[in-house]
Design a protein around this motif. Structure first.
Motif, PDB file in Angstrom:
ATOM      1  N   HIS A 126      66.098  16.989  -2.869  1.00 46.59           N
ATOM      2  CA  HIS A 126      65.973  16.210  -1.628  1.00 46.59           C
ATOM      3  C   HIS A 126      67.141  16.561  -0.705  1.00 46.59           C
ATOM      4  O   HIS A 126      66.963  16.750   0.507  1.00 46.59           O
ATOM      5  CB  HIS A 126      65.979  14.703  -1.893  1.00 46.59           C
ATOM      6  N   ARG A 136      62.010  13.158   5.062  1.00 47.02           N
ATOM      7  CA  ARG A 136      60.985  12.503   4.249  1.00 47.02           C
ATOM      8  C   ARG A 136      59.998  11.806   5.165  1.00 47.02           C
ATOM      9  O   ARG A 136      60.381  11.033   6.046  1.00 47.02           O
ATOM     10  CB  ARG A 136      61.657  11.505   3.316  1.00 47.02           C
ATOM     11  N   MET A 153      58.007  16.004   2.533  1.00 53.59           N
ATOM     12  CA  MET A 153      59.040  16.252   3.541  1.00 53.59           C
ATOM     13  C   MET A 153      58.498  17.239   4.570  1.00 53.59           C
ATOM     14  O   MET A 153      57.712  18.119   4.234  1.00 53.59           O
ATOM     15  CB  MET A 153      60.317  16.800   2.880  1.00 53.59           C
TER      16      MET A 153
END
Length: 157
Positions: A126, A136, A153
């Protein structure tokens, strides 16, 4: 690996496809035991990679490949899948080079965004994707799960 080597787009009959499959399996191995359900890379076959060379695009860096990326055009984005970098060559900008290539391909295809999915448990991914300009935009759950298993994402191009 010479970092100046240009990206290579693979054809369905490319003799490098077995090396791509090994690269994906080796670089995704750290996920075993961390993600549930297990990675789809365990089911990935050479025939599926060859098919993706026709239905989408498969790109790599290096000879033999040390980083790769699968691209799939969708109506509103270019989907990035199987982004893999050889473990000992991470943090050297190879993923960033492939994402930059994906931006070029999205523009060439007239698509406004890149999209990818990363597993909820892989927080380091992430962070990496956020550093590469992704935000996101949602979550999804694999069949049979009552909780999110992946983050979606996106990045505008």
């Amino acid at each position: 690996m010479d970092p100046a080597l240009p990206p290579v787009r693979h054809a369905p009959d490319d003799p490098a496809l077995p090396a791509l499959l090994r690269l994906i399996r080796d670089s995704f191995a750290y996920m075993d035991g961390r993600i549930d359900p297990p990675s789809s890379m365990h089911r990935l076959t050479l025939d599926e990679i060859a098919q993706h060379c026709t239905s989408g695009e498969v790109w790599s860096l290096g000879v033999p490949p040390v980083a790769c990326l699968f691209l799939t055009p969708k109506p509103d984005c270019l989907y990035l899948g199987k982004l893999a970098v050889r473990t000992d060559l991470r943090r050297q900008g190879l993923a960033a080079r492939l994402v930059a290539l994906a931006v070029e391909r999205a523009r060439a295809l007239g698509l406004p965004a890149l999209e990818l999915q990363t597993r909820v448990e892989l927080v380091e991914n992430h962070t990496t994707f956020a550093r590469l300009g992704f935000v996101r935009v949602g979550t999804t759950a694999h069949p049979g799960f009552d909780r999110p298993t992946s983050l979606t994402m996106r990045r505008k191009v």
